[in-house]
Design a protein around this motif. Structure first.
Motif, PDB file in Angstrom:
ATOM      1  N   THR A  21      85.448  26.500  43.444  1.00  0.00           N
ATOM      2  CA  THR A  21      85.957  27.662  42.718  1.00  0.00           C
ATOM      3  C   THR A  21      85.757  27.475  41.220  1.00  0.00           C
ATOM      4  OG1 THR A  21      88.142  26.632  42.775  1.00  0.00           O
ATOM      5  CG2 THR A  21      87.663  28.317  44.451  1.00  0.00           C
ATOM      6  N   PRO A 157      88.966  26.858  36.634  1.00  0.00           N
ATOM      7  CA  PRO A 157      88.293  28.020  37.208  1.00  0.00           C
ATOM      8  C   PRO A 157      88.486  29.238  36.319  1.00  0.00           C
ATOM      9  CG  PRO A 157      90.407  27.721  38.274  1.00  0.00           C
ATOM     10  CD  PRO A 157      90.257  26.579  37.281  1.00  0.00           C
ATOM     11  N   TYR A 159      88.325  33.787  36.512  1.00  0.00           N
ATOM     12  CA  TYR A 159      88.170  35.002  37.311  1.00  0.00           C
ATOM     13  C   TYR A 159      88.404  36.228  36.434  1.00  0.00           C
ATOM     14  CZ  TYR A 159      88.359  38.380  41.056  1.00  0.00           C
ATOM     15  OH  TYR A 159      88.100  39.456  41.859  1.00  0.00           O
ATOM     16  N   VAL A 162      85.921  37.887  33.508  1.00  0.00           N
ATOM     17  CA  VAL A 162      84.509  37.546  33.690  1.00  0.00           C
ATOM     18  C   VAL A 162      83.685  38.816  33.868  1.00  0.00           C
ATOM     19  CG1 VAL A 162      82.842  36.438  35.236  1.00  0.00           C
ATOM     20  CG2 VAL A 162      84.975  35.291  34.675  1.00  0.00           C
ATOM     21  N   HIS A 197      81.201  34.377  29.308  1.00  0.00           N
ATOM     22  CA  HIS A 197      82.198  33.632  30.054  1.00  0.00           C
ATOM     23  C   HIS A 197      83.091  32.892  29.057  1.00  0.00           C
ATOM     24  CE1 HIS A 197      80.029  34.676  33.545  1.00  0.00           C
ATOM     25  NE2 HIS A 197      79.248  33.614  33.663  1.00  0.00           N
ATOM     26  N   TRP A 199      86.661  30.056  28.989  1.00  0.00           N
ATOM     27  CA  TRP A 199      87.618  29.236  29.730  1.00  0.00           C
ATOM     28  C   TRP A 199      88.776  28.875  28.811  1.00  0.00           C
ATOM     29  CZ3 TRP A 199      82.412  29.013  30.324  1.00  0.00           C
ATOM     30  CH2 TRP A 199      81.895  29.071  31.630  1.00  0.00           C
ATOM     31  N   TRP A 227      79.192  30.803  38.461  1.00  0.00           N
ATOM     32  CA  TRP A 227      80.500  30.809  37.817  1.00  0.00           C
ATOM     33  C   TRP A 227      81.663  30.586  38.791  1.00  0.00           C
ATOM     34  CZ3 TRP A 227      84.434  34.568  38.428  1.00  0.00           C
ATOM     35  CH2 TRP A 227      84.070  35.702  39.169  1.00  0.00           C
ATOM     36  N   ARG A 228      81.474  30.881  40.050  1.00  0.00           N
ATOM     37  CA  ARG A 228      82.514  30.635  41.073  1.00  0.00           C
ATOM     38  C   ARG A 228      81.814  30.545  42.430  1.00  0.00           C
ATOM     39  NH1 ARG A 228      88.200  31.488  40.585  1.00  0.00           N
ATOM     40  NH2 ARG A 228      89.257  31.647  42.611  1.00  0.00           N
ATOM     41  N   THR A 231      83.212  31.481  46.049  1.00  0.00           N
ATOM     42  CA  THR A 231      83.634  32.863  46.277  1.00  0.00           C
ATOM     43  C   THR A 231      82.492  33.854  46.131  1.00  0.00           C
ATOM     44  OG1 THR A 231      85.750  32.212  45.288  1.00  0.00           O
ATOM     45  CG2 THR A 231      85.370  34.570  45.652  1.00  0.00           C
TER      46      THR A 231
END
Length: 267
Positions: A21, A157, A159, A162, A197, A199, A227-228, A231
């Protein structure tokens, strides 16, 4: 599908360091360099050495199939990430097989028949040791970039916020309009993918030890990012246009980092 997981390390995906993730980034500071290249055949208008650099217009294309493109490191090396980009396997319907040489035999570590021409990232849960690796194809196609190495793993991670690169298609047109305002058509100048992106809650030590070398290494040099990957299967060959300035969050020793850029290719 752009992310594939090696059958050597099947689901559930529980790598030794950070879970899938978390983003994986394969960049010039961590991928294998040097080595020698051997191709089973090469079309006269293409280059066996093309995939070793990052110039996406210099590509390898075999003159017959089945075909292999092989990277010989000259000594034992380790990697947990294998990527190809600027390819046409999706257009031609080619099956791409990744293999490593263990010293006694070629061992398949992953295979895919991509539905499009977006970059492919093969991920292993833990590093493998080999002296050579190769890409095999069963239908003639082009490959512009081929890299392997120990992927940089983001410690956090992401989400929310993004901008999924595959959904951010940016097309530039030149509009043709008459003196009276009549629409006379348009000319498509270029198409690309844009993204950014960021973080948060990344430790200051990690930023200094890992993020800064990544930023320096990729100034003007594209990199692969998923990026993940557990998923979403989106992989981008990213050309960074700007890195955000790492800043202290005011919470213990935590910082924020990020970048924006243009992704190669589109479908």
């Amino acid at each position: 599908m752009s992310v594939i997981f090696s059958p050597l390390y099947p689901a559930p995906f529980e790598p030794l360091d950070y879970p899938f993730t978390h983003a994986r980034i394969l960049h010039t500071g961590v991928w294998l360099t040097g080595g020698t290249i051997t191709a089973s055949s090469t079309n006269a208008d293409f280059f066996a050495s093309g995939p070793t650099n990052i110039l996406t217009y210099e590509r390898w294309k075999p003159s017959s199939v089945p075909a292999t493109w092989e990277y010989d490191a000259g000594t034992d090396v380790t990697a947990d990430c294998f990527c190809i980009g600027a390819h046409t396997a999706g257009t031609t319907g080619a099956t791409v097989t990744f293999e490593i040489w263990t010293g006694a035999a070629w061992v398949e570590i992953g295979e895919t028949t991509p539905a499009d021409n977006m970059p492919i990232m093969l991920l292993l849960g833990e590093p493998v040791t080999f002296s050579k690796w190769r890409v095999s194809i069963d239908v003639i196609c082009e490959i512009g970039v081929a890299k392997a190495g120990l992927a940089m793993q983001m410690t956090r991670p992401i989400y929310g916020g993004v901008e999924p690169t595959h959904l951010n298609r940016m097309t530039e047109f030149r509009q043709n309009t008459s003196e009276t305002g009549e629409f006379l058509g348009s000319t498509k100048q270029r198409v690309g993918l844009m993204t950014s992106h960021s973080w948060q809650h990344v430790t200051a030590d990690w930023v200094r030890d890992t993020w800064r070398p990544f930023q320096v290494a990729t100034e003007g040099v594209p990199f692969f990012i998923a990026w993940r990957p557990e998923t979403f299967t989106e992989v981008v060959l990213m050309n960074p246009t700007q890195f955000t300035t790492p800043s202290n969050m005011g919470i213990r020793n935590l910082m924020t980092v990020g970048f924006s850029g243009r992704g190669h290719g589109y479908d």
